[in-house]
Design a protein around this motif. Sequence first.
Motif, mmCIF file in Angstrom:
data_model
loop_
_atom_site.group_PDB
_atom_site.id
_atom_site.type_symbol
_atom_site.label_atom_id
_atom_site.label_comp_id
_atom_site.label_asym_id
_atom_site.label_seq_id
_atom_site.Cartn_x
_atom_site.Cartn_y
_atom_site.Cartn_z
ATOM 1 N N TRP A 125 20.733 0.081 6.398
ATOM 2 C CA TRP A 125 19.427 -0.579 6.333
ATOM 3 C C TRP A 125 19.584 -2.032 5.872
ATOM 4 C CZ3 TRP A 125 14.459 0.365 7.703
ATOM 5 C CH2 TRP A 125 13.482 -0.484 7.186
ATOM 6 N N GLU A 126 19.328 -2.948 6.774
ATOM 7 C CA GLU A 126 19.251 -4.386 6.491
ATOM 8 C C GLU A 126 20.479 -4.910 5.743
ATOM 9 O OE1 GLU A 126 15.390 -5.690 5.168
ATOM 10 O OE2 GLU A 126 14.494 -5.004 7.057
ATOM 11 N N ALA A 127 21.616 -4.810 6.406
ATOM 12 C CA ALA A 127 22.851 -5.367 5.835
ATOM 13 C C ALA A 127 22.743 -6.891 5.779
ATOM 14 C CB ALA A 127 24.041 -4.966 6.702
ATOM 15 N N PRO A 212 29.005 7.828 14.870
ATOM 16 C CA PRO A 212 27.684 7.259 15.165
ATOM 17 C C PRO A 212 27.241 6.278 14.074
ATOM 18 C CG PRO A 212 27.682 9.627 15.485
ATOM 19 C CD PRO A 212 28.969 9.304 14.804
ATOM 20 N N VAL A 213 26.703 5.157 14.494
ATOM 21 C CA VAL A 213 26.211 4.138 13.559
ATOM 22 C C VAL A 213 24.811 3.715 13.990
ATOM 23 C CG1 VAL A 213 26.538 1.814 12.630
ATOM 24 C CG2 VAL A 213 28.531 3.287 13.048
ATOM 25 N N VAL A 214 23.880 3.761 13.051
ATOM 26 C CA VAL A 214 22.520 3.281 13.280
ATOM 27 C C VAL A 214 22.265 2.145 12.301
ATOM 28 C CG1 VAL A 214 20.070 3.833 13.222
ATOM 29 C CG2 VAL A 214 21.704 5.530 14.065
ATOM 30 N N ALA A 215 21.997 0.963 12.820
ATOM 31 C CA ALA A 215 21.690 -0.204 11.991
ATOM 32 C C ALA A 215 20.196 -0.483 12.105
ATOM 33 C CB ALA A 215 22.503 -1.408 12.441
ATOM 34 N N ALA A 216 19.476 -0.378 11.006
ATOM 35 C CA ALA A 216 18.019 -0.432 11.033
ATOM 36 C C ALA A 216 17.481 -1.625 10.246
ATOM 37 C CB ALA A 216 17.437 0.856 10.468
ATOM 38 N N GLU A 227 19.516 -9.876 13.457
ATOM 39 C CA GLU A 227 20.765 -10.332 14.066
ATOM 40 C C GLU A 227 21.967 -9.593 13.474
ATOM 41 O OE1 GLU A 227 17.674 -13.458 14.605
ATOM 42 O OE2 GLU A 227 18.337 -12.226 12.913
ATOM 43 N N ALA A 228 21.944 -9.353 12.155
ATOM 44 C CA ALA A 228 23.033 -8.618 11.507
ATOM 45 C C ALA A 228 23.085 -7.181 12.011
ATOM 46 C CB ALA A 228 22.863 -8.634 9.986
ATOM 47 N N ALA A 229 21.921 -6.557 12.164
ATOM 48 C CA ALA A 229 21.874 -5.184 12.683
ATOM 49 C C ALA A 229 22.421 -5.131 14.104
ATOM 50 C CB ALA A 229 20.448 -4.648 12.636
ATOM 51 N N ASP A 230 22.044 -6.099 14.913
ATOM 52 C CA ASP A 230 22.544 -6.143 16.287
ATOM 53 C C ASP A 230 24.067 -6.316 16.313
ATOM 54 O OD1 ASP A 230 19.973 -5.879 17.252
ATOM 55 O OD2 ASP A 230 19.722 -8.016 17.701
ATOM 56 N N ALA A 231 24.586 -7.139 15.405
ATOM 57 C CA ALA A 231 26.034 -7.390 15.362
ATOM 58 C C ALA A 231 26.792 -6.128 14.968
ATOM 59 C CB ALA A 231 26.338 -8.525 14.388
ATOM 60 N N ILE A 232 26.258 -5.379 14.000
ATOM 61 C CA ILE A 232 26.895 -4.118 13.592
ATOM 62 C C ILE A 232 26.879 -3.132 14.749
ATOM 63 C CG2 ILE A 232 26.662 -2.100 12.099
ATOM 64 C CD1 ILE A 232 25.577 -4.022 9.937
ATOM 65 N N ARG A 239 23.648 1.850 17.451
ATOM 66 C CA ARG A 239 22.269 1.530 17.820
ATOM 67 C C ARG A 239 21.653 0.609 16.774
ATOM 68 N NH1 ARG A 239 18.417 5.644 17.777
ATOM 69 N NH2 ARG A 239 19.663 6.882 16.330
ATOM 70 N N SER A 240 20.887 -0.346 17.234
ATOM 71 C CA SER A 240 20.089 -1.211 16.369
ATOM 72 C C SER A 240 18.630 -0.852 16.592
ATOM 73 C CB SER A 240 20.342 -2.687 16.721
ATOM 74 O OG SER A 240 19.500 -3.535 15.958
ATOM 75 N N ILE A 241 17.937 -0.469 15.505
ATOM 76 C CA ILE A 241 16.566 0.023 15.653
ATOM 77 C C ILE A 241 15.639 -0.640 14.628
ATOM 78 C CG2 ILE A 241 17.350 2.253 16.555
ATOM 79 C CD1 ILE A 241 16.689 3.478 13.814
ATOM 80 N N VAL A 242 14.363 -0.553 14.914
ATOM 81 C CA VAL A 242 13.314 -1.005 13.987
ATOM 82 C C VAL A 242 12.604 0.237 13.446
ATOM 83 C CG1 VAL A 242 11.180 -2.322 13.722
ATOM 84 C CG2 VAL A 242 13.010 -3.183 15.220
#
Length: 269
Positions: A125-127, A212-216, A227-232, A239-242
Amino acid sequence: MTEHITTSAGDRVAFDHHLAADPTDDVVPVVFVAGAGPHRGSDQVTTETARLLADLGVPSVVHDRVGRGESPADAPIHLDRELAALAALIETAGGRAILCGHSSGCTIALAAAVGGLPVTALALWEAPLGQGAEPTRDWWARTAKQIAAGDREGALATYMEDMPAEFLEAAKAAPDYPATVAAVVSYGPDGESLVWAESQPLSVLLRDLDIPVVAAVGAETFPGMPEAADAIAAATDGRSIVVDGAWHSWEPRAMASVLADLARVTAEK
């Protein structure tokens, strides 16, 4: 009810084990990894998420990180001590776990997974990434120097210098500000993992991560977080999600749903 475990580094860590009343077969538990500052007594959002997750059939562990809350520890506290705590907690949870990192807890969780702990998936969550290698090294060197010198209040201000000014002002106005200042000794794992995460491109650091990695991020968030979530996600084929949430905090019911889905997917593999 608070439980305790002693890590391989000799630290006594306090945690709550949220057991599911009707656990899903082969479900993988979740271990939450807080960022800089929070502990169980102050982080009601994570506690509520853990309770809701248990209702969905997924057990979880919420701990006081080394050096804060009911896990007192002497400085210096480095990343290896927090990784030892995670290893012990994962073993207690059943021998494997999904790590859910919040803020700088994301980079601690990434370091744990890359380092070989039995992590089956990551929810991040929000790295707070994207500052670059040299600025991050300089920032942490200055913060660590103040911690070592005993200037904990100064270290807190330095640690938070790139955050919105109202964050520090709110911390100063809170009745538990003295405890917040005292807990700055526990920020070593945060700073060291952030330096590591910025040291090379994520595509290099995370190239061997095959889980599996979910960056939210929250629906309302700060510049740079999406942008950080998308990069991860790009670096891990994740996956990058909201998710419902605002200003660096998630909405418990929404996050519990994300974690439950991830636990089910992981159990199927």
